[in-house]
Design a protein around this motif. Structure first.
Motif, PDB file in Angstrom:
ATOM      1  N   LEU A  61       0.832  -1.205   0.000  1.00 47.61           N
ATOM      2  CA  LEU A  61       0.000   0.000   0.000  1.00 47.61           C
ATOM      3  C   LEU A  61       0.866   1.254   0.000  1.00 47.61           C
ATOM      4  N   PHE A  62       1.877   1.283   0.868  1.00 51.58           N
ATOM      5  CA  PHE A  62       2.773   2.436   0.910  1.00 51.58           C
ATOM      6  C   PHE A  62       3.532   2.582  -0.408  1.00 51.58           C
ATOM      7  N   MET A  63       3.882   1.450  -1.012  1.00 47.61           N
ATOM      8  CA  MET A  63       4.536   1.506  -2.322  1.00 47.61           C
ATOM      9  C   MET A  63       3.575   2.052  -3.375  1.00 47.61           C
ATOM     10  N   ARG A  64       2.309   1.637  -3.294  1.00 50.61           N
ATOM     11  CA  ARG A  64       1.320   2.013  -4.304  1.00 50.61           C
ATOM     12  C   ARG A  64       1.018   3.499  -4.289  1.00 50.61           C
ATOM     13  N   ILE A  65       1.095   4.126  -3.117  1.00 55.36           N
ATOM     14  CA  ILE A  65       0.795   5.561  -3.029  1.00 55.36           C
ATOM     15  C   ILE A  65       2.069   6.395  -2.898  1.00 55.36           C
ATOM     16  N   SER A  66       3.216   5.737  -3.106  1.00 53.72           N
ATOM     17  CA  SER A  66       4.493   6.437  -3.016  1.00 53.72           C
ATOM     18  C   SER A  66       4.651   7.460  -4.143  1.00 53.72           C
ATOM     19  N   LYS A  67       5.489   8.443  -3.905  1.00 51.13           N
ATOM     20  CA  LYS A  67       5.793   9.429  -4.945  1.00 51.13           C
ATOM     21  C   LYS A  67       6.794   8.881  -5.965  1.00 51.13           C
ATOM     22  N   LYS A  68       7.440   7.759  -5.613  1.00 49.88           N
ATOM     23  CA  LYS A  68       8.406   7.150  -6.529  1.00 49.88           C
ATOM     24  C   LYS A  68       7.680   6.245  -7.520  1.00 49.88           C
ATOM     25  N   LYS A  69       7.844   6.524  -8.783  1.00 49.99           N
ATOM     26  CA  LYS A  69       7.143   5.766  -9.817  1.00 49.99           C
ATOM     27  C   LYS A  69       7.539   4.301  -9.816  1.00 49.99           C
ATOM     28  N   SER A  70       8.806   3.999  -9.582  1.00 52.83           N
ATOM     29  CA  SER A  70       9.270   2.610  -9.614  1.00 52.83           C
ATOM     30  C   SER A  70       8.547   1.766  -8.570  1.00 52.83           C
ATOM     31  N   LEU A  71       8.343   2.319  -7.369  1.00 56.66           N
ATOM     32  CA  LEU A  71       7.635   1.588  -6.317  1.00 56.66           C
ATOM     33  C   LEU A  71       6.168   1.391  -6.679  1.00 56.66           C
ATOM     34  N   ARG A  72       5.563   2.405  -7.261  1.00 55.39           N
ATOM     35  CA  ARG A  72       4.159   2.297  -7.668  1.00 55.39           C
ATOM     36  C   ARG A  72       3.992   1.224  -8.747  1.00 55.39           C
ATOM     37  N   VAL A  73       4.930   1.164  -9.680  1.00 50.40           N
ATOM     38  CA  VAL A  73       4.849   0.186 -10.776  1.00 50.40           C
ATOM     39  C   VAL A  73       5.004  -1.233 -10.241  1.00 50.40           C
ATOM     40  N   MET A 111       4.130  17.778   8.284  1.00 50.34           N
ATOM     41  CA  MET A 111       4.206  16.324   8.429  1.00 50.34           C
ATOM     42  C   MET A 111       4.812  15.685   7.194  1.00 50.34           C
ATOM     43  N   GLY A 112       5.622  14.639   7.421  1.00 50.22           N
ATOM     44  CA  GLY A 112       6.148  13.852   6.315  1.00 50.22           C
ATOM     45  C   GLY A 112       5.097  12.869   5.840  1.00 50.22           C
ATOM     46  N   ARG A 113       5.436  12.133   4.796  1.00 52.98           N
ATOM     47  CA  ARG A 113       4.464  11.209   4.205  1.00 52.98           C
ATOM     48  C   ARG A 113       4.013  10.148   5.207  1.00 52.98           C
ATOM     49  N   LEU A 114       4.951   9.561   5.922  1.00 55.76           N
ATOM     50  CA  LEU A 114       4.606   8.529   6.894  1.00 55.76           C
ATOM     51  C   LEU A 114       3.768   9.095   8.037  1.00 55.76           C
ATOM     52  N   GLN A 115       4.112  10.307   8.502  1.00 45.23           N
ATOM     53  CA  GLN A 115       3.334  10.931   9.567  1.00 45.23           C
ATOM     54  C   GLN A 115       1.913  11.242   9.104  1.00 45.23           C
ATOM     55  N   GLN A 116       1.776  11.685   7.864  1.00 45.47           N
ATOM     56  CA  GLN A 116       0.444  11.943   7.321  1.00 45.47           C
ATOM     57  C   GLN A 116      -0.395  10.681   7.344  1.00 45.47           C
ATOM     58  N   MET A 117       0.207   9.584   6.898  1.00 51.35           N
ATOM     59  CA  MET A 117      -0.516   8.319   6.858  1.00 51.35           C
ATOM     60  C   MET A 117      -0.883   7.856   8.266  1.00 51.35           C
ATOM     61  N   ARG A 118       0.062   7.935   9.189  1.00 52.32           N
ATOM     62  CA  ARG A 118      -0.149   7.391  10.531  1.00 52.32           C
ATOM     63  C   ARG A 118      -1.165   8.185  11.335  1.00 52.32           C
ATOM     64  N   TYR A 119      -1.059   9.523  11.310  1.00 49.78           N
ATOM     65  CA  TYR A 119      -1.864  10.342  12.203  1.00 49.78           C
ATOM     66  C   TYR A 119      -3.137  10.907  11.576  1.00 49.78           C
ATOM     67  N   VAL A 120      -3.175  10.990  10.256  1.00 51.25           N
ATOM     68  CA  VAL A 120      -4.308  11.662   9.620  1.00 51.25           C
ATOM     69  C   VAL A 120      -5.097  10.737   8.693  1.00 51.25           C
ATOM     70  N   ILE A 121      -4.407  10.131   7.743  1.00 52.78           N
ATOM     71  CA  ILE A 121      -5.106   9.401   6.670  1.00 52.78           C
ATOM     72  C   ILE A 121      -5.618   8.040   7.132  1.00 52.78           C
ATOM     73  N   LEU A 122      -4.735   7.220   7.722  1.00 50.41           N
ATOM     74  CA  LEU A 122      -5.141   5.865   8.100  1.00 50.41           C
ATOM     75  C   LEU A 122      -6.281   5.821   9.119  1.00 50.41           C
ATOM     76  N   PRO A 123      -6.276   6.700  10.160  1.00 44.87           N
ATOM     77  CA  PRO A 123      -7.422   6.664  11.084  1.00 44.87           C
ATOM     78  C   PRO A 123      -8.754   6.915  10.396  1.00 44.87           C
TER      79      PRO A 123
END
Length: 219
Positions: free
Chosen positions: A39-51, A125-137
């Motif tokens: 999931l983190f790879m799929r929404i990553s800003k890095k295209k290689s991880l998304r692919v 917030m960094g990407r991981l902090q956004q996911m942990r504290y805001v998006i995932l809840p």
């Protein structure tokens, strides 16, 4: 001819049901761990991880689970790698479950208002902090019903592993039927055991969903 009571049949089925429960837990929890990484790879800003994540999901969603089991068990055996049935079943179901959970959770994350990303980014917030504290809840409330629904599919999906010789509940049903010649009794009990495993999951999902909604409204 040996007579088998209903209790004799049920006892033998319950012994094998333990392996269904264990395989389901390993498959779902392992799949959830791999799925979260994907999931983190799929929404990553890095295209290689998304692919990579995208093609992984398409591969496992686009091919039958039965075929995946065959490759893991018989295919590896052809090249000299001896894999026990329980290991092939567990690894295959983990990788299979991960693909579906990734897509379920990706849809839930994308359902969160994009303004939440922008607001959390403005707070530094960094990407991981956004996911942990805001998006995932927030995504969690949306994710509960489809995630639990898929957990039920995992339990029933373990029946496919009988094709490689893993003795779980459905395979035990076949063995017991061959010994007792009571197919209606045996498979009736098999169905009841599957129901007893799956129904509490659905009920707990409804209870948890209600609690999260109440907590969200109070907040």
């Amino acid at each position: 001819m040996i007579e088998f009571s209903t209790w004799d049949i049920l006892r033998n089925l319950l012994l094998s049901a333990r392996w269904t429960v264990l395989l389901s837990l390993v498959s779902f929890l392992g799949g959830a761990g791999v799925g979260l990484i994907l999931l983190f790879m799929r929404i990553s800003k890095k295209k290689s991880l998304r692919v990579i994540s995208k093609y992984y999901v398409e591969l496992f969603q686009g091919t039958p689970l039965l075929m995946q089991l065959f490759i893991a068990f018989f295919g590896l055996g052809l090249v000299g790698i001896d894999v026990p049935a329980w290991l092939a079943a567990g690894l295959t179901l983990i990788l299979w479950a991960a693909a579906f959970l990734t897509e379920i959770w990706r849809g839930c994350v994308e359902a969160v208002n994009k303004g939440q990303w922008e607001a959390s980014a403005s707070l530094g917030m960094g990407r991981l902090q956004q996911m942990r504290y805001v998006i995932l809840p927030q995504a969690m409330r949306v994710a509960i019903p489809p995630t639990v629904g898929f957990a039920v599919q995992v339990i029933k999906g373990t029946a496919v592993t009988s094709i490689i010789g893993f003795v779980e509940l459905s395979k035990a049903g076949t063995i017991v039927t061959n010994a007792t010649f009571q197919p209606f009794t045996v498979y009736g009990l098999v169905a009841l055991i599957y129901f007893a495993l799956c129904w509490p999951l659905s009920k707990s999902s409804q209870i948890l969903e209600r609690k999260l909604n109440v907590a969200h409204r109070n907040h």
